[in-house]
Design a protein around this motif. Structure first.
Motif, PDB file in Angstrom:
ATOM      1  N   VAL A 104       0.842  -1.200   0.000  1.00  0.00           N
ATOM      2  CA  VAL A 104       0.000   0.000   0.000  1.00  0.00           C
ATOM      3  C   VAL A 104       0.877   1.250   0.000  1.00  0.00           C
ATOM      4  O   VAL A 104       0.625   2.193  -0.749  1.00  0.00           O
ATOM      5  CB  VAL A 104      -0.964   0.009   1.205  1.00  0.00           C
ATOM      6  CG1 VAL A 104      -1.646   1.361   1.348  1.00  0.00           C
ATOM      7  CG2 VAL A 104      -1.990  -1.110   1.066  1.00  0.00           C
ATOM      8  N   ASP A 105       1.906   1.256   0.815  1.00  0.00           N
ATOM      9  CA  ASP A 105       2.758   2.439   0.920  1.00  0.00           C
ATOM     10  C   ASP A 105       3.630   2.659  -0.308  1.00  0.00           C
ATOM     11  O   ASP A 105       3.867   3.798  -0.698  1.00  0.00           O
ATOM     12  CB  ASP A 105       3.653   2.343   2.158  1.00  0.00           C
ATOM     13  CG  ASP A 105       2.881   2.603   3.443  1.00  0.00           C
ATOM     14  OD1 ASP A 105       1.792   3.210   3.371  1.00  0.00           O
ATOM     15  OD2 ASP A 105       3.371   2.201   4.502  1.00  0.00           O
ATOM     16  N   ASP A 106       4.089   1.576  -0.921  1.00  0.00           N
ATOM     17  CA  ASP A 106       5.060   1.715  -2.010  1.00  0.00           C
ATOM     18  C   ASP A 106       4.451   1.768  -3.398  1.00  0.00           C
ATOM     19  O   ASP A 106       4.970   2.463  -4.264  1.00  0.00           O
ATOM     20  CB  ASP A 106       6.067   0.566  -1.965  1.00  0.00           C
ATOM     21  CG  ASP A 106       6.894   0.579  -0.692  1.00  0.00           C
ATOM     22  OD1 ASP A 106       6.957   1.648  -0.047  1.00  0.00           O
ATOM     23  OD2 ASP A 106       7.461  -0.464  -0.345  1.00  0.00           O
ATOM     24  N   THR A 107       3.362   1.047  -3.641  1.00  0.00           N
ATOM     25  CA  THR A 107       2.828   0.921  -4.989  1.00  0.00           C
ATOM     26  C   THR A 107       2.469   2.260  -5.597  1.00  0.00           C
ATOM     27  O   THR A 107       2.888   2.586  -6.704  1.00  0.00           O
ATOM     28  CB  THR A 107       1.599  -0.010  -5.016  1.00  0.00           C
ATOM     29  OG1 THR A 107       2.004  -1.289  -4.545  1.00  0.00           O
ATOM     30  CG2 THR A 107       1.048  -0.155  -6.414  1.00  0.00           C
ATOM     31  N   ALA A 108       1.717   3.055  -4.896  1.00  0.00           N
ATOM     32  CA  ALA A 108       1.275   4.339  -5.436  1.00  0.00           C
ATOM     33  C   ALA A 108       2.447   5.289  -5.621  1.00  0.00           C
ATOM     34  O   ALA A 108       2.489   6.051  -6.582  1.00  0.00           O
ATOM     35  CB  ALA A 108       0.233   4.956  -4.531  1.00  0.00           C
ATOM     36  N   ALA A 109       3.384   5.244  -4.700  1.00  0.00           N
ATOM     37  CA  ALA A 109       4.522   6.150  -4.786  1.00  0.00           C
ATOM     38  C   ALA A 109       5.485   5.730  -5.894  1.00  0.00           C
ATOM     39  O   ALA A 109       6.149   6.559  -6.494  1.00  0.00           O
ATOM     40  CB  ALA A 109       5.241   6.189  -3.449  1.00  0.00           C
ATOM     41  N   GLU A 110       5.568   4.440  -6.157  1.00  0.00           N
ATOM     42  CA  GLU A 110       6.545   3.912  -7.105  1.00  0.00           C
ATOM     43  C   GLU A 110       6.270   4.290  -8.544  1.00  0.00           C
ATOM     44  O   GLU A 110       7.167   4.666  -9.263  1.00  0.00           O
ATOM     45  CB  GLU A 110       6.560   2.373  -7.031  1.00  0.00           C
ATOM     46  CG  GLU A 110       7.518   1.817  -6.046  1.00  0.00           C
ATOM     47  CD  GLU A 110       7.452   0.304  -6.032  1.00  0.00           C
ATOM     48  OE1 GLU A 110       7.032  -0.319  -7.011  1.00  0.00           O
ATOM     49  OE2 GLU A 110       7.822  -0.253  -5.000  1.00  0.00           O
ATOM     50  N   SER A 111       5.037   4.142  -8.995  1.00  0.00           N
ATOM     51  CA  SER A 111       4.823   4.188 -10.422  1.00  0.00           C
ATOM     52  C   SER A 111       3.526   4.866 -10.831  1.00  0.00           C
ATOM     53  O   SER A 111       2.447   4.340 -10.590  1.00  0.00           O
ATOM     54  CB  SER A 111       4.856   2.758 -10.966  1.00  0.00           C
ATOM     55  OG  SER A 111       4.502   2.737 -12.316  1.00  0.00           O
ATOM     56  N   LEU A 165      -6.876   1.904  -0.502  1.00  0.00           N
ATOM     57  CA  LEU A 165      -5.799   2.702   0.078  1.00  0.00           C
ATOM     58  C   LEU A 165      -4.756   3.097  -0.967  1.00  0.00           C
ATOM     59  O   LEU A 165      -4.197   4.198  -0.892  1.00  0.00           O
ATOM     60  CB  LEU A 165      -5.129   1.951   1.228  1.00  0.00           C
ATOM     61  CG  LEU A 165      -5.936   1.848   2.526  1.00  0.00           C
ATOM     62  CD1 LEU A 165      -5.193   0.995   3.551  1.00  0.00           C
ATOM     63  CD2 LEU A 165      -6.229   3.223   3.097  1.00  0.00           C
ATOM     64  N   THR A 166      -4.514   2.227  -1.920  1.00  0.00           N
ATOM     65  CA  THR A 166      -3.563   2.553  -2.985  1.00  0.00           C
ATOM     66  C   THR A 166      -4.070   3.732  -3.807  1.00  0.00           C
ATOM     67  O   THR A 166      -3.305   4.646  -4.137  1.00  0.00           O
ATOM     68  CB  THR A 166      -3.309   1.322  -3.884  1.00  0.00           C
ATOM     69  OG1 THR A 166      -2.814   0.255  -3.072  1.00  0.00           O
ATOM     70  CG2 THR A 166      -2.296   1.621  -4.963  1.00  0.00           C
ATOM     71  N   ILE A 167      -5.350   3.720  -4.111  1.00  0.00           N
ATOM     72  CA  ILE A 167      -5.946   4.839  -4.856  1.00  0.00           C
ATOM     73  C   ILE A 167      -5.843   6.122  -4.033  1.00  0.00           C
ATOM     74  O   ILE A 167      -5.398   7.162  -4.537  1.00  0.00           O
ATOM     75  CB  ILE A 167      -7.416   4.540  -5.209  1.00  0.00           C
ATOM     76  CG1 ILE A 167      -7.497   3.415  -6.230  1.00  0.00           C
ATOM     77  CG2 ILE A 167      -8.112   5.796  -5.741  1.00  0.00           C
ATOM     78  CD1 ILE A 167      -8.892   2.850  -6.419  1.00  0.00           C
ATOM     79  N   PRO A 175      -0.358  15.129   2.813  1.00  0.00           N
ATOM     80  CA  PRO A 175       0.796  14.255   3.094  1.00  0.00           C
ATOM     81  C   PRO A 175       0.324  12.874   3.558  1.00  0.00           C
ATOM     82  O   PRO A 175      -0.687  12.750   4.250  1.00  0.00           O
ATOM     83  CB  PRO A 175       1.542  14.976   4.213  1.00  0.00           C
ATOM     84  CG  PRO A 175       1.058  16.380   4.166  1.00  0.00           C
ATOM     85  CD  PRO A 175      -0.338  16.348   3.599  1.00  0.00           C
ATOM     86  N   HIS A 176       1.076  11.875   3.183  1.00  0.00           N
ATOM     87  CA  HIS A 176       0.736  10.485   3.498  1.00  0.00           C
ATOM     88  C   HIS A 176       1.210  10.121   4.897  1.00  0.00           C
ATOM     89  O   HIS A 176       2.340  10.415   5.273  1.00  0.00           O
ATOM     90  CB  HIS A 176       1.375   9.564   2.464  1.00  0.00           C
ATOM     91  CG  HIS A 176       1.258   8.121   2.800  1.00  0.00           C
ATOM     92  ND1 HIS A 176       0.051   7.458   2.833  1.00  0.00           N
ATOM     93  CD2 HIS A 176       2.188   7.211   3.141  1.00  0.00           C
ATOM     94  CE1 HIS A 176       0.266   6.194   3.161  1.00  0.00           C
ATOM     95  NE2 HIS A 176       1.552   6.027   3.360  1.00  0.00           N
ATOM     96  N   ASP A 177       0.341   9.449   5.646  1.00  0.00           N
ATOM     97  CA  ASP A 177       0.700   8.933   6.967  1.00  0.00           C
ATOM     98  C   ASP A 177       0.734   7.410   6.877  1.00  0.00           C
ATOM     99  O   ASP A 177      -0.303   6.758   6.790  1.00  0.00           O
ATOM    100  CB  ASP A 177      -0.325   9.384   8.011  1.00  0.00           C
ATOM    101  CG  ASP A 177       0.003   8.873   9.413  1.00  0.00           C
ATOM    102  OD1 ASP A 177       1.022   8.176   9.576  1.00  0.00           O
ATOM    103  OD2 ASP A 177      -0.777   9.178  10.332  1.00  0.00           O
TER     104      ASP A 177
END
Length: 193
Positions: A104-111, A165-167, A175-177
């Motif tokens: 959840v934390d990495d997928t959206a930020a990654e790509s 959560l990814t969306i 900011p993301h918590d």
């Protein structure tokens, strides 16, 4: 009069040996979708991106729907394979929970590409029932991977939570918590790690 040398045979009659052409077209289609969306994707753009003659598009695919189905099928399978491998590597529910939080934390930020392709597929499947098989298979594989560590009802809730959560993570302007995902996942699994 002596025989004149004959010109070499026309290249137009020879087929270029290109065994990876179909696969290149599918990969190029995903890149075009990521840049222009499904609505902006055309045979011409995909052929140019794949560096193939426009005519070869209809040789390999009967139409745009078949090409889109192949491209999104490859995308969904690739994502499912990665998720399945991560869940298979987890040694127990606690580690699986930590992996889900990281996803959840990495997928959206990654790509950004991943986000666009996912949402283009969801939109297409919402409008065209023929594409729902792809999204249903993707969800089924995700749940099956989660069921290695969680009961089926929990796996279904986690799968929906991951998507939601990814969306939110990808589109939120605040900011993301990271604690939000961890807390939500713990509430669903009932684990206290």
């Amino acid at each position: 009069m002596p025989d004149r040398p004959q010109p070499p045979a026309s290249r137009g009659n020879r087929r270029r040996h290109d065994p990876d052409r179909r696969e290149r077209i599918i990969a190029a289609c995903l890149e075009v979708i990521a840049e222009f969306g499904v609505a902006g994707t055309s045979h011409r753009k995909v052929a140019a991106a794949a560096d193939v003659p426009l005519g070869s598009m209809t040789y390999h695919f009967s139409g745009m729907d078949e090409l889109l189905h192949a491209a999104f099928g490859r995308f969904a399978t690739s994502v499912s394979d990665g998720f399945d491998a991560m869940m298979a590597a987890a040694e127990g529910p606690e580690e699986a929970e930590r992996i889900v939080v990281a996803i959840v934390d990495d997928t959206a930020a990654e790509s950004h590409r991943f986000l666009v392709l996912t949402h283009e597929l969801y939109t297409l499947a919402a409008r065209e029932p023929a594409f729902r098989g792809l999204t249903n298979a993707w969800m089924a594989r995700s749940r099956a991977a989660l069921e290695r560590h969680f009961d089926p009802a929990t796996a279904r809730m986690l799968d929906a939570l991951i998507e939601g959560l990814t969306i939110h993570r990808a589109l939120d302007t605040e900011p993301h918590d990271p604690a939000v995902a961890a807390d939500a996942i713990r509430r669903i699994t009932g684990l206290r790690t």
